[in-house]
Design a protein around this motif. Sequence first.
Motif, PDB file in Angstrom:
ATOM      1  N   ASN A  38      32.509  45.643  52.323  1.00  0.00           N
ATOM      2  CA  ASN A  38      33.060  45.401  50.905  1.00  0.00           C
ATOM      3  C   ASN A  38      35.078  44.717  51.667  1.00  0.00           C
ATOM      4  N   PHE A  42      35.556  41.178  50.307  1.00  0.00           N
ATOM      5  CA  PHE A  42      36.743  40.550  49.574  1.00  0.00           C
ATOM      6  C   PHE A  42      37.689  39.268  50.604  1.00  0.00           C
ATOM      7  N   GLU A  57      38.036  46.380  37.257  1.00  0.00           N
ATOM      8  CA  GLU A  57      36.846  45.635  37.230  1.00  0.00           C
ATOM      9  C   GLU A  57      35.884  47.204  36.485  1.00  0.00           C
ATOM     10  N   ASN A  65      34.327  48.896  45.588  1.00  0.00           N
ATOM     11  CA  ASN A  65      34.833  47.739  45.889  1.00  0.00           C
ATOM     12  C   ASN A  65      36.996  48.066  45.363  1.00  0.00           C
ATOM     13  N   ALA A  68      38.641  49.103  48.346  1.00  0.00           N
ATOM     14  CA  ALA A  68      38.716  48.362  49.236  1.00  0.00           C
ATOM     15  C   ALA A  68      39.865  47.194  48.898  1.00  0.00           C
ATOM     16  N   LEU A  69      39.836  46.930  47.895  1.00  0.00           N
ATOM     17  CA  LEU A  69      40.868  45.968  47.396  1.00  0.00           C
ATOM     18  C   LEU A  69      41.880  46.786  47.675  1.00  0.00           C
ATOM     19  N   LEU A 118      36.826  41.593  37.917  1.00  0.00           N
ATOM     20  CA  LEU A 118      36.161  41.700  38.744  1.00  0.00           C
ATOM     21  C   LEU A 118      35.179  42.426  38.149  1.00  0.00           C
ATOM     22  N   LYS A 120      30.823  42.973  39.692  1.00  0.00           N
ATOM     23  CA  LYS A 120      30.325  42.337  40.666  1.00  0.00           C
ATOM     24  C   LYS A 120      28.553  43.796  40.863  1.00  0.00           C
ATOM     25  N   GLN A 201      25.888  42.695  52.757  1.00  0.00           N
ATOM     26  CA  GLN A 201      25.662  42.878  51.510  1.00  0.00           C
ATOM     27  C   GLN A 201      24.541  42.178  50.757  1.00  0.00           C
ATOM     28  N   TRP A 206      29.308  34.533  45.692  1.00  0.00           N
ATOM     29  CA  TRP A 206      30.387  35.230  44.384  1.00  0.00           C
ATOM     30  C   TRP A 206      30.760  33.363  43.678  1.00  0.00           C
TER      31      TRP A 206
END
Length: 211
Positions: A38, A42, A57, A65, A68-69, A118, A120, A201, A206
Amino acid sequence: MAQDANEKYKTEQETFWAGEFGSDYIARNQGEKLLASNLNFFSKALASARGVKSCIEFGANIGMNLKALRLLNPDIDLHAIEINKDAAAELRSFLPEDQVHHTSILDFMPQKVSDLALIKGVLIHLNPDMLPDVYDKLAASTSRYLLIAEYYNPSPVSIPYRGHSDRLFKRDFAGEIMERRPEFRLVDYGFAYRRDPNFPQDDITWFLMEK
């Protein structure tokens, strides 16, 4: 606001993810390898974004996710929408209570905007009849950027998902969003491959859009 466990959802897909299958999903989608993938994802998908200080999100699950951000931007303000109670409980372990919205995306009412909205691997699991409303909620939740990462197909198609029918749908989500919401323009796009030797992934395409 959390939805009562006995309350009937609008669609079969919501009930599916709110229940046991959604809880079982948690065990399959966590760990340091996924977090590393992830981070790689990103760093590429948001390479063209500037000044992202907040994110919401849609369908956050346990927050892999969002974690990770936060590693990429430790000061980012994070919000999450999640239908499954077990996943929402995990989100509350690292996000404040008022930033975790335990509800269906279809019942969520945007109250504020973030720099980035976001979604996903979630649009593919929603009832297709509900997509226009979800597109509008995504648009209403961001002041600038929208990042979607889903299975792409030029025309809508339904495929079996782990032995279940009507639980996975592929289509051109980004194209539909930009047709419905012309304030968005395409900034960047790319593909993540499940056979990537370093950072796999789930064969997702994306699209980063900007108002």
